[in-house]
Design a protein around this motif. Sequence first.
Motif, PDB file in Angstrom:
ATOM      1  N   TYR A 383     -24.416  46.012  25.847  1.00  0.00           N
ATOM      2  CA  TYR A 383     -24.520  46.695  27.143  1.00  0.00           C
ATOM      3  C   TYR A 383     -24.673  45.674  28.274  1.00  0.00           C
ATOM      4  N   SER A 384     -25.488  44.648  28.032  1.00  0.00           N
ATOM      5  CA  SER A 384     -25.730  43.627  29.065  1.00  0.00           C
ATOM      6  C   SER A 384     -24.452  42.879  29.405  1.00  0.00           C
ATOM      7  N   TYR A 385     -23.694  42.520  28.367  1.00  0.00           N
ATOM      8  CA  TYR A 385     -22.451  41.781  28.586  1.00  0.00           C
ATOM      9  C   TYR A 385     -21.450  42.653  29.365  1.00  0.00           C
ATOM     10  N   MET A 386     -21.397  43.950  29.046  1.00  0.00           N
ATOM     11  CA  MET A 386     -20.474  44.832  29.748  1.00  0.00           C
ATOM     12  C   MET A 386     -20.878  45.010  31.213  1.00  0.00           C
ATOM     13  N   VAL A 387     -22.181  44.994  31.490  1.00  0.00           N
ATOM     14  CA  VAL A 387     -22.632  45.020  32.887  1.00  0.00           C
ATOM     15  C   VAL A 387     -22.095  43.795  33.620  1.00  0.00           C
ATOM     16  N   LEU A 410     -25.974  50.098  32.596  1.00  0.00           N
ATOM     17  CA  LEU A 410     -27.347  49.890  33.065  1.00  0.00           C
ATOM     18  C   LEU A 410     -28.256  50.988  32.518  1.00  0.00           C
ATOM     19  N   ASP A 411     -27.786  52.241  32.578  1.00  0.00           N
ATOM     20  CA  ASP A 411     -28.575  53.355  32.046  1.00  0.00           C
ATOM     21  C   ASP A 411     -28.774  53.224  30.540  1.00  0.00           C
ATOM     22  N   GLN A 412     -27.756  52.738  29.840  1.00  0.00           N
ATOM     23  CA  GLN A 412     -27.884  52.544  28.387  1.00  0.00           C
ATOM     24  C   GLN A 412     -29.014  51.565  28.073  1.00  0.00           C
ATOM     25  N   ILE A 413     -29.110  50.505  28.872  1.00  0.00           N
ATOM     26  CA  ILE A 413     -30.193  49.525  28.681  1.00  0.00           C
ATOM     27  C   ILE A 413     -31.539  50.184  28.939  1.00  0.00           C
ATOM     28  N   CYS A 414     -31.660  50.874  30.059  1.00  0.00           N
ATOM     29  CA  CYS A 414     -32.940  51.487  30.429  1.00  0.00           C
ATOM     30  C   CYS A 414     -33.361  52.561  29.428  1.00  0.00           C
ATOM     31  N   PRO A 433     -31.566  41.632  28.378  1.00  0.00           N
ATOM     32  CA  PRO A 433     -31.032  42.861  28.987  1.00  0.00           C
ATOM     33  C   PRO A 433     -31.728  43.249  30.290  1.00  0.00           C
ATOM     34  N   LEU A 434     -33.051  43.072  30.349  1.00  0.00           N
ATOM     35  CA  LEU A 434     -33.773  43.442  31.560  1.00  0.00           C
ATOM     36  C   LEU A 434     -33.466  42.490  32.711  1.00  0.00           C
ATOM     37  N   ARG A 435     -33.234  41.220  32.409  1.00  0.00           N
ATOM     38  CA  ARG A 435     -32.864  40.274  33.475  1.00  0.00           C
ATOM     39  C   ARG A 435     -31.501  40.625  34.056  1.00  0.00           C
TER      40      ARG A 435
END
Length: 473
Positions: A383-387, A410-414, A433-435
């Motif tokens: 998810y982070s990489y796709m952001v 972003l929502d997937q991470i949260c 992911p949070l960074r």
Amino acid sequence: MVGVPRSRGCALCVKRRVKCDERLPGCAKCETYGRPCPGYGRGFKFVAGKPFRTRRGQLASTSNEAGPKEAESMNPPGSDFGSSRVAFIHRETPASVVSGDMNLCQSLSVLVNDFAYSGLGNQRHVVAQWFGLLPSIYGQNTMLDAAIKSFVAHHFGRTTQNEQMVVYARCAYGEALQRLRKSLVKPGECLSSHVFCAVVLLCLYELFMDTENPESWMKHARGLCQLVRMRGPARHTNELDIALLKASRGLIVMHSMFSGEECFLASEEWHYMMRHQYTSDMSPEFHNSIEQFFAYFTLAPSLVHKMYRLREIDVSTPQASQIISHALEQALDMQGKLDLWYQGWLQLAPPPIEAVSTENDHLFPIILTYRDMIDATIYCGYYSYMVIIHETLKTFGYPGSHEALVVYFLDQICQSIEFASTGLLGPYRMGFPLRVAIEVADPATKSWIIERLQEFSNVYAAARPETYQETSK
């Protein structure tokens, strides 16, 4: 009897070997002596404990790359490592937390259990796998011993709110740093497994300790990167070194991303080495998929660096146009590779399942749950990489619904935080992911993330919101 104090007097009277009158709140003897009475708290100390025995031949190769002199210094002839074991004695801690006669290796076992599981799945986090090896090598090197003591004492000190134990951890940390400096200038020792292990431990200590310096973790991560790079791929062949590398490589990539330095792990030489170091607790297919994702992951910093570079120059210049062209080419290429990888990953790891938040969260009442923490870690990395990719495509004006996709991932991470942040390693697991998330979040989501970070910082100091704000500038 082990650990029993000779006197019930205050610490200063005991040290001066004078009879304490035990007056409250402070004794009269200290007042007469002209010093403030330190009180009657009993803290903890290290005392001789029962020997810890390992299986014959276990980790025999952990320092096989070192020369004869190094091996001799780490294992003096005739020494009995079992008899040098030490015990944590915490006189005011309940027996359920730290037993009165628990030696350091037993304390490590407790710590490994704290690190390892969160109640789901049988696979352990790579940090827990590495920690599981520490009891077998404790006693072989004084520098590494001091690093182990610092982290274990800090963990139990924070857990039991024992300030004396936390202070001891700082002292052991200082001793480990002094010994490390000496080891780093010894040709036969500077690249050893013991030094590598100590550096990772001290870096973790800095991440978990209560520090006021937001850049502290970056300094230690930089030192870790320099050491791993100097060691090179060929030195990571035994069980300990492989576990250490896998436990620290995420931090190496994160340091590269936010420092602007090249990620040396992005080379094919490092990819090849890590692909061929199989993990015993997972299938070859699962291992290969994780390693393929990590190989892609090491390329993420170079894409982020291009975006940072454009913040510093005039975007109308030919130089900016060239950077934009290369960034778009890299982002589209990686998007295609990750789409293909993700289809294969779905065949190995079931996608997350939606569930109602047990915390009655106002912003994310529906959360995502996973089969286990390894799956959660890889999904959140994806998810982070796709952001990053869609934020790049959006920023440079490439056609497509990239803004909506940034919000989706972003929502997937949260939504994953409630599940994936459980356990002692939860905040460490979700650090990257949070960074990424806080960089692209809208004001409401950013405030929500900051609240989560504030909660995490109670056990993981690097999660303090100010550390994220510093690295995101």
